[in-house]
Scaffold this motif. Structure first.
Motif, PDB file in Angstrom:
ATOM      1  N   ASP A 196       0.865  -1.186   0.000  1.00  0.00           N
ATOM      2  CA  ASP A 196       0.000   0.000   0.000  1.00  0.00           C
ATOM      3  C   ASP A 196       0.898   1.231   0.000  1.00  0.00           C
ATOM      4  O   ASP A 196       1.477   1.582   1.032  1.00  0.00           O
ATOM      5  CB  ASP A 196      -0.883   0.038   1.263  1.00  0.00           C
ATOM      6  CG  ASP A 196      -2.086  -0.873   1.161  1.00  0.00           C
ATOM      7  OD1 ASP A 196      -2.420  -1.301   0.037  1.00  0.00           O
ATOM      8  OD2 ASP A 196      -2.683  -1.179   2.219  1.00  0.00           O
ATOM      9  N   ALA A 198       1.584   5.294  -0.399  1.00  0.00           N
ATOM     10  CA  ALA A 198       0.912   6.586  -0.283  1.00  0.00           C
ATOM     11  C   ALA A 198       1.955   7.654   0.012  1.00  0.00           C
ATOM     12  O   ALA A 198       2.909   7.425   0.757  1.00  0.00           O
ATOM     13  CB  ALA A 198      -0.137   6.563   0.817  1.00  0.00           C
ATOM     14  N   VAL A 204       7.403   8.734  -1.018  1.00  0.00           N
ATOM     15  CA  VAL A 204       6.320   7.764  -0.885  1.00  0.00           C
ATOM     16  C   VAL A 204       6.675   6.759   0.211  1.00  0.00           C
ATOM     17  O   VAL A 204       7.854   6.440   0.415  1.00  0.00           O
ATOM     18  CB  VAL A 204       6.055   7.049  -2.238  1.00  0.00           C
ATOM     19  CG1 VAL A 204       7.135   6.029  -2.581  1.00  0.00           C
ATOM     20  CG2 VAL A 204       4.674   6.407  -2.271  1.00  0.00           C
ATOM     21  N   ASN A 340      -5.283  13.251  -6.702  1.00  0.00           N
ATOM     22  CA  ASN A 340      -5.595  12.597  -5.431  1.00  0.00           C
ATOM     23  C   ASN A 340      -7.052  12.134  -5.335  1.00  0.00           C
ATOM     24  O   ASN A 340      -7.332  10.994  -4.949  1.00  0.00           O
ATOM     25  CB  ASN A 340      -5.259  13.567  -4.286  1.00  0.00           C
ATOM     26  CG  ASN A 340      -5.461  12.970  -2.911  1.00  0.00           C
ATOM     27  OD1 ASN A 340      -5.408  11.753  -2.723  1.00  0.00           O
ATOM     28  ND2 ASN A 340      -5.693  13.821  -1.936  1.00  0.00           N
ATOM     29  N   ILE A 344      -5.935  10.305  -0.400  1.00  0.00           N
ATOM     30  CA  ILE A 344      -5.156  10.633   0.809  1.00  0.00           C
ATOM     31  C   ILE A 344      -5.812  11.861   1.428  1.00  0.00           C
ATOM     32  O   ILE A 344      -5.745  12.970   0.877  1.00  0.00           O
ATOM     33  CB  ILE A 344      -3.675  10.906   0.462  1.00  0.00           C
ATOM     34  CG1 ILE A 344      -3.050   9.681  -0.215  1.00  0.00           C
ATOM     35  CG2 ILE A 344      -2.897  11.274   1.718  1.00  0.00           C
ATOM     36  CD1 ILE A 344      -1.626   9.902  -0.727  1.00  0.00           C
ATOM     37  N   VAL A 355       0.312   7.112  -5.282  1.00  0.00           N
ATOM     38  CA  VAL A 355      -0.542   6.251  -4.469  1.00  0.00           C
ATOM     39  C   VAL A 355      -0.873   4.984  -5.257  1.00  0.00           C
ATOM     40  O   VAL A 355      -0.885   4.994  -6.496  1.00  0.00           O
ATOM     41  CB  VAL A 355      -1.829   7.028  -4.064  1.00  0.00           C
ATOM     42  CG1 VAL A 355      -2.709   7.332  -5.263  1.00  0.00           C
ATOM     43  CG2 VAL A 355      -2.623   6.323  -2.978  1.00  0.00           C
ATOM     44  N   PRO A 366      -7.436   5.953  -7.821  1.00  0.00           N
ATOM     45  CA  PRO A 366      -6.686   5.859  -6.556  1.00  0.00           C
ATOM     46  C   PRO A 366      -7.449   5.072  -5.494  1.00  0.00           C
ATOM     47  O   PRO A 366      -8.678   5.199  -5.379  1.00  0.00           O
ATOM     48  CB  PRO A 366      -6.513   7.315  -6.129  1.00  0.00           C
ATOM     49  CG  PRO A 366      -6.753   8.127  -7.357  1.00  0.00           C
ATOM     50  CD  PRO A 366      -7.711   7.339  -8.195  1.00  0.00           C
ATOM     51  N   MET A 369      -6.766   5.682   0.980  1.00  0.00           N
ATOM     52  CA  MET A 369      -5.814   5.353   2.055  1.00  0.00           C
ATOM     53  C   MET A 369      -6.177   6.062   3.364  1.00  0.00           C
ATOM     54  O   MET A 369      -5.567   5.787   4.386  1.00  0.00           O
ATOM     55  CB  MET A 369      -4.393   5.768   1.638  1.00  0.00           C
ATOM     56  CG  MET A 369      -3.857   5.003   0.452  1.00  0.00           C
ATOM     57  SD  MET A 369      -3.512   3.281   0.879  1.00  0.00           S
ATOM     58  CE  MET A 369      -3.169   2.613  -0.755  1.00  0.00           C
ATOM     59  N   LEU A 372      -2.874  10.143   6.147  1.00  0.00           N
ATOM     60  CA  LEU A 372      -1.532   9.603   6.350  1.00  0.00           C
ATOM     61  C   LEU A 372      -1.276   9.490   7.851  1.00  0.00           C
ATOM     62  O   LEU A 372      -1.773  10.313   8.632  1.00  0.00           O
ATOM     63  CB  LEU A 372      -0.484  10.539   5.732  1.00  0.00           C
ATOM     64  CG  LEU A 372      -0.455  10.590   4.201  1.00  0.00           C
ATOM     65  CD1 LEU A 372       0.442  11.737   3.745  1.00  0.00           C
ATOM     66  CD2 LEU A 372       0.049   9.270   3.621  1.00  0.00           C
TER      67      LEU A 372
END
Length: 441
Positions: A196, A198, A204, A340, A344, A355, A366, A369, A372
């Motif tokens: 995964d 992100a 990243v 995005n 995120i 991502v 995407p 996620m 963060l």
């Protein structure tokens, strides 16, 4: 009816082109490419001819009906293209060497895509990519733009924000390099590992790691702390991570995080290397001279293994895998740079992020996620601010914005140092930055 796919590669004289050609050969059964157009500028014509002839020999050896065209006419290359790939370097490696040397005088890291080097590569590149986007609108409006040109995240951000092109994907070989390295650590085939991802390009994180669908993150973090070299790519040598730091971070950083989490050591290392071996650009220049001597050999009809030293391992796997997944609507999962769209939560929806995405015929979707994790959120947001302000500086030619962008960047200690570096680097790159030298500045 059209026979097959047309690929236009801008920056066709790049030493990476054989990687791309190998990828199209390997995936020909699922990706019926009939034309590959390599296009470059006059300064790159000799290299394009050398690498183009190697491409023709590789395709002949594979006995495939793909025509390779070499041209300086961008519009001819773009006309009716299905996919446009960009892999160019404004100012060539000499400009990169300037990006690396000048900051070191101020005790600041000189590096291609981070800090002052990343800013100035972006300032030189963004006006050119936006010009290419206008040509794409005119000559192949339905084409997908697959950008490998660094700084890939900032360039993707600029295309999404300042052009009319929606069908753009930024691509980097760092995530696939991380996947391959972790598969090797686990002694399993790459196809069994999924991460995964992100964050941003060269910023990243692997937030979770799965083997056959089961999380093995804790095991991998322990294995990575035991490595003597924390880097996953050939062109960055990083020391091992402190176990306490990595365990608390609870994610796998990419190789470029060395520059942020080990800034003092990396500045000293880069300074020493610049004095002894030359900057990375100067080392690469020598590598490229050797590569092009190899490419000239009329008996060479494969991608030479020496190309991996250039830092582009898995580039063709990442690039052609992505193109094939879009073309075939594969709906597999790949990490790319895209808008995005809420994936995120900590980054604006309209910004470019790197991502994990489901790749469809309509492009990357995407994977959500959420926020963060707190330990990485601030740094990623700070670099996104840097990218946004840098992109605006590139399209406006505003020196004040360039200074602001560099001051925001955590690799630069003060606004005064940022101002000094910007002034010296603007002068050094004057011929590639006409917007900054208009009378209103």
């Amino acid at each position: 009816m059209k026979k097959g796919l047309k690929i236009a590669t801008i920056g066709g004289g790049s030493s990476y082109t054989p990687e791309l050609i190998e990828g199209f050969i390997k995936r020909y059964d699922e990706l019926p490419v009939s034309e590959i157009w390599l296009v470059d500028i006059e300064e790159g014509q000799e290299k394009m001819n050398i690498v183009g002839n190697l491409a023709k020999r590789m395709i002949k050896k594979a006995d495939l009906p793909i025509d390779v065209h070499l041209t300086l006419d961008r519009k001819a290359a773009l006309k009716d293209a299905d996919f446009v790939t960009t892999q160019f370097r404004v100012g060539l490696l000499d400009a990169r060497a300037v990006d690396e040397r000048i900051p070191l005088k101020y005790g600041v890291l000189g590096q291609e895509t981070n800090g002052p080097g990343g800013l100035f590569k972006g300032l030189r590149t963004i006006p050119v990519i936006l010009d290419i986007c206008k040509d794409i609108e005119e000559w192949c409006p339905d084409a997908w733009l697959i950008n490998f040109t660094n700084p890939a995240g900032m360039v993707t951000e600029a295309v999404l924000r300042y052009s009319n092109i929606d069908k753009v994907v930024g691509l980097c070989n760092v995530p696939i390099g991380m996947e391959m390295a972790i598969a090797n650590l686990l002694e399993v085939d790459h196809s069994r590992v999924r991460i995964d991802f992100a964050g941003l390009n060269h910023m990243v994180y692997g937030l979770d790691i799965y083997l056959d669908g089961v999380s093995v993150k804790d095991k991998v973090i322990k294995m990575v702390t035991d490595l003597e070299d924390s880097s996953f790519v050939k062109n960055i040598q990083g020391a091992s991570w402190e176990p306490e730091f990595l365990k608390a971070l609870d994610a796998i950083p990419c190789s470029y995080h060395n520059y942020y989490y080990k800034m003092g050591e990396m500045v000293e290392d880069v300074k020493k290397e610049a004095e002894i071996e030359g900057t990375r650009a100067e080392v690469v220049k020598k590598l490229e001279q050797d590569l092009f001597e190899l490419y000239k050999d009329p008996n060479l009809d494969i991608k030479p293994p020496q190309l991996e030293k250039r830092g582009g391992a898995y580039y063709s796997d990442a690039a052609v895998r992505l193109i094939s997944s879009i073309y075939n609507d594969k709906k597999d999962i790949q990490p790319v740079n895209t808008r995005n769209n809420g994936a995120i939560a900590s980054i604006p929806n309209d910004s470019a992020v790197e991502v994990s995405c489901i790749i469809t015929k309509d492009g990357p979707k995407p994977i959500t996620m959420g926020d963060l994790p707190i330990p990485v959120r601030g740094l990623v947001q700070q670099i996104k601010s840097f990218e946004r302000v840098s992109a605006e500086a590139a399209v406006t030619g505003d020196r004040n914005l360039a200074i602001l962008a560099l001051t925001i960047n955590p690799l630069v200690a003060s606004d005064k140092v940022a101002k000094q570096i910007v002034a010296e680097m603007l002068e050094a790159h004057k011929r590639y930055l006409p917007l900054f030298f208009k009378t209103n500045n």
